[in-house]
Design a protein around this motif. Structure first.
Motif, PDB file in Angstrom:
ATOM      1  N   MET A 146      31.235  44.768  23.932  1.00  0.00           N
ATOM      2  CA  MET A 146      30.738  45.589  25.063  1.00  0.00           C
ATOM      3  C   MET A 146      31.737  45.512  26.215  1.00  0.00           C
ATOM      4  O   MET A 146      32.221  44.449  26.563  1.00  0.00           O
ATOM      5  N   ARG A 147      32.043  46.651  26.783  1.00  0.00           N
ATOM      6  CA  ARG A 147      32.980  46.732  27.894  1.00  0.00           C
ATOM      7  C   ARG A 147      32.463  45.922  29.093  1.00  0.00           C
ATOM      8  O   ARG A 147      31.266  45.888  29.363  1.00  0.00           O
ATOM      9  N   VAL A 148      33.387  45.309  29.825  1.00  0.00           N
ATOM     10  CA  VAL A 148      33.026  44.665  31.094  1.00  0.00           C
ATOM     11  C   VAL A 148      32.582  45.744  32.074  1.00  0.00           C
ATOM     12  O   VAL A 148      33.300  46.714  32.311  1.00  0.00           O
ATOM     13  N   GLN A 149      31.380  45.589  32.602  1.00  0.00           N
ATOM     14  CA  GLN A 149      30.844  46.614  33.511  1.00  0.00           C
ATOM     15  C   GLN A 149      30.949  46.209  34.971  1.00  0.00           C
ATOM     16  O   GLN A 149      30.967  47.065  35.850  1.00  0.00           O
ATOM     17  N   ALA A 150      30.957  44.925  35.222  1.00  0.00           N
ATOM     18  CA  ALA A 150      31.007  44.457  36.611  1.00  0.00           C
ATOM     19  C   ALA A 150      32.055  43.367  36.754  1.00  0.00           C
ATOM     20  O   ALA A 150      32.252  42.557  35.843  1.00  0.00           O
ATOM     21  N   LEU A 151      32.713  43.355  37.890  1.00  0.00           N
ATOM     22  CA  LEU A 151      33.652  42.299  38.249  1.00  0.00           C
ATOM     23  C   LEU A 151      33.086  41.589  39.459  1.00  0.00           C
ATOM     24  O   LEU A 151      32.716  42.236  40.453  1.00  0.00           O
ATOM     25  N   ILE A 152      32.988  40.270  39.376  1.00  0.00           N
ATOM     26  CA  ILE A 152      32.508  39.505  40.526  1.00  0.00           C
ATOM     27  C   ILE A 152      33.618  38.556  40.951  1.00  0.00           C
ATOM     28  O   ILE A 152      34.365  38.039  40.106  1.00  0.00           O
ATOM     29  N   PHE A 153      33.743  38.360  42.239  1.00  0.00           N
ATOM     30  CA  PHE A 153      34.949  37.761  42.808  1.00  0.00           C
ATOM     31  C   PHE A 153      34.660  36.519  43.634  1.00  0.00           C
ATOM     32  O   PHE A 153      33.779  36.528  44.494  1.00  0.00           O
ATOM     33  N   ASP A 154      35.471  35.493  43.398  1.00  0.00           N
ATOM     34  CA  ASP A 154      35.598  34.466  44.415  1.00  0.00           C
ATOM     35  C   ASP A 154      36.241  35.136  45.634  1.00  0.00           C
ATOM     36  O   ASP A 154      37.047  36.064  45.482  1.00  0.00           O
ATOM     37  N   VAL A 155      35.887  34.690  46.815  1.00  0.00           N
ATOM     38  CA  VAL A 155      36.378  35.357  48.027  1.00  0.00           C
ATOM     39  C   VAL A 155      37.364  34.486  48.812  1.00  0.00           C
ATOM     40  O   VAL A 155      38.516  34.884  49.020  1.00  0.00           O
ATOM     41  N   PHE A 156      36.937  33.285  49.231  1.00  0.00           N
ATOM     42  CA  PHE A 156      37.819  32.435  50.051  1.00  0.00           C
ATOM     43  C   PHE A 156      39.008  31.972  49.207  1.00  0.00           C
ATOM     44  O   PHE A 156      38.843  31.208  48.255  1.00  0.00           O
ATOM     45  N   GLY A 157      40.185  32.455  49.559  1.00  0.00           N
ATOM     46  CA  GLY A 157      41.378  32.101  48.790  1.00  0.00           C
ATOM     47  C   GLY A 157      41.774  33.174  47.801  1.00  0.00           C
ATOM     48  O   GLY A 157      42.945  33.504  47.686  1.00  0.00           O
ATOM     49  N   THR A 158      40.799  33.745  47.098  1.00  0.00           N
ATOM     50  CA  THR A 158      41.109  34.770  46.100  1.00  0.00           C
ATOM     51  C   THR A 158      41.276  36.149  46.750  1.00  0.00           C
ATOM     52  O   THR A 158      42.220  36.881  46.435  1.00  0.00           O
ATOM     53  N   CYS A 159      40.349  36.514  47.636  1.00  0.00           N
ATOM     54  CA  CYS A 159      40.422  37.828  48.302  1.00  0.00           C
ATOM     55  C   CYS A 159      41.036  37.725  49.699  1.00  0.00           C
ATOM     56  O   CYS A 159      41.671  38.670  50.164  1.00  0.00           O
ATOM     57  N   VAL A 160      40.794  36.631  50.368  1.00  0.00           N
ATOM     58  CA  VAL A 160      41.227  36.518  51.770  1.00  0.00           C
ATOM     59  C   VAL A 160      42.019  35.231  52.000  1.00  0.00           C
ATOM     60  O   VAL A 160      41.824  34.228  51.318  1.00  0.00           O
ATOM     61  N   ASP A 161      42.905  35.301  52.993  1.00  0.00           N
ATOM     62  CA  ASP A 161      43.774  34.192  53.383  1.00  0.00           C
ATOM     63  C   ASP A 161      43.051  33.405  54.472  1.00  0.00           C
ATOM     64  O   ASP A 161      43.278  33.606  55.676  1.00  0.00           O
ATOM     65  N   TRP A 162      42.149  32.497  54.037  1.00  0.00           N
ATOM     66  CA  TRP A 162      41.336  31.762  55.013  1.00  0.00           C
ATOM     67  C   TRP A 162      42.196  30.874  55.915  1.00  0.00           C
ATOM     68  O   TRP A 162      41.907  30.710  57.095  1.00  0.00           O
ATOM     69  N   ARG A 163      43.276  30.314  55.366  1.00  0.00           N
ATOM     70  CA  ARG A 163      44.015  29.295  56.089  1.00  0.00           C
ATOM     71  C   ARG A 163      44.645  29.852  57.367  1.00  0.00           C
ATOM     72  O   ARG A 163      44.435  29.337  58.458  1.00  0.00           O
ATOM     73  N   ARG A 164      45.415  30.932  57.206  1.00  0.00           N
ATOM     74  CA  ARG A 164      46.079  31.464  58.398  1.00  0.00           C
ATOM     75  C   ARG A 164      45.089  32.197  59.310  1.00  0.00           C
ATOM     76  O   ARG A 164      45.245  32.214  60.529  1.00  0.00           O
ATOM     77  N   SER A 165      44.039  32.769  58.710  1.00  0.00           N
ATOM     78  CA  SER A 165      43.058  33.498  59.535  1.00  0.00           C
ATOM     79  C   SER A 165      42.228  32.535  60.373  1.00  0.00           C
ATOM     80  O   SER A 165      41.985  32.779  61.563  1.00  0.00           O
TER      81      SER A 165
END
Lengths: 225, 225
Positions: free
Chosen positions: A1-20
């Motif tokens: 079955m095809r992957v229908q949804a993608l779920i994401f880690d956010v801190f570090g994966t999507c956004v640069d928490w350290r510099r922000s």
């Protein structure tokens, strides 16, 4: 079955928490080393969640843990931090590939955060960073913290999808080991400067993840037939 | 304190369920009066939720209630309906003013559904109808159904906002009476053809709601200083 949804880690994966976070710290605490303060604040994150994962404490939203941890770190740095600095985690900037990559992925998949951040925190962060989520999943709907399996399982259940129809995307191998254990598909995207120029962990994939991508553009390309 | 978030009734207020469901019914059951079938299916909605509100039955997502109700209505119409028709509620079209109005409102407010639909249903409907929600709130996070106060209160709590920082938007006076009782601000937008050309209820505001708007464009204009 095809992957229908993608779920994401956010801190570090999507956004640069350290510099922000350091930028927000510098605004109100010019007397401290802002990057060191951000790093110390982040270091309190996992121990605070560990008590909740272990059942010593009931579920408390990450917003409140951030606030508690802020006061502890401020004391270590011998400063007094304003409570509103806890909202720094709502103003994190995305890595350069994230918004365009998510927008491309959204055309064919449901996309949602599966973060330890609360619904409120993820919602405000998405507005700040223009992350085009379809919905907000993660810790709050599970009332527990990753890497407990129920966080991944609750996210799949909320979408009414089987675990193998959902792919977890993260820059952290531990997150992917936990997601795989819960039955999900896995994608690794390296963020080799999340912890600064001398990062030693998560520099590459530590297993044969279903997808290994260089960034979110590459992830979108690999998932497009 | 300024209203920071707007939460919306969806079925009837944002989308035209009657003609959209009828269209889906007509595709698979050409032998029935599709508008009558859609109306009969919708009529099963409130009684099904009433058992859950009253505590006779634990929380069951609306997706499952729709499926159960579909089989009951099909029997009344002496037809056999495919299970997949239950997904018709994920393919409802928005009223013409909704997408542009929500997009304008999103610039200054958090916008989210506060519907009796599940996270999965609201997420898929948003993709179909291009509803630009910031997050998905409503029945599932409360594990109960409107107009129970906890559904409105759980939505405010998930946003970490006080009730008077949140405005409920609905075409149904009953929804707004319940939201006001829970402490929320209220906005009425009439949808005088939701139930077809001979609608007799909710043709206008039945109280002095905080905002009374002709459509979502007007709502956005009234909430823009």
């Amino acid at each position: 079955m095809r992957v229908q949804a993608l779920i994401f880690d956010v801190f570090g994966t999507c956004v640069d928490w350290r510099r922000s976070v350091a930028r927000e710290v510098a605004k109100v605490l010019p007397q401290v080393d802002a990057l060191a303060f951000a790093t110390a604040w982040r270091a309190e994150y996992d121990p605070a969640m560990a008590r909740i994962r272990g059942g010593e404490r009931g579920y408390v939203a990450l917003d409140d843990l951030h606030r508690e941890n802020l006061q502890r770190v401020a004391a270590e740095f011998s400063v007094s931090a304003p409570e509103r600095l806890a909202h720094a985690w709502e103003r994190l900037d995305p890595w350069p590939d994230v918004v365009a990559g998510l927008t491309a992925l959204k055309a064919r998949h449901v996309i949602a955060p599966c973060s330890n951040g609360s619904i409120a925190l993820m919602t405000r962060l998405a507005k700040h960073a223009a992350l085009p989520w379809d919905c907000i999943l993660g810790a709050e709907i599970a009332q527990d913290y990753k890497p407990k399996p129920q966080v991944y399982l609750a996210s799949c259940a909320a979408l009414r999808l089987a675990t193998d129809q959902v792919m977890m995307v993260a820059a952290h191998n531990d997150d992917l080991f936990a997601a795989r254990y819960a039955g999900l598909k896995t994608a690794f995207v390296a963020r080799p400067t999340e912890h600064g120029p001398h990062q030693t962990t998560d520099l590459g994939p530590e297993s044969d993840w279903d997808v290994i991508a260089s960034d979110f553009h590459d992830l979108a390309t690999q998932l497009t037939p």
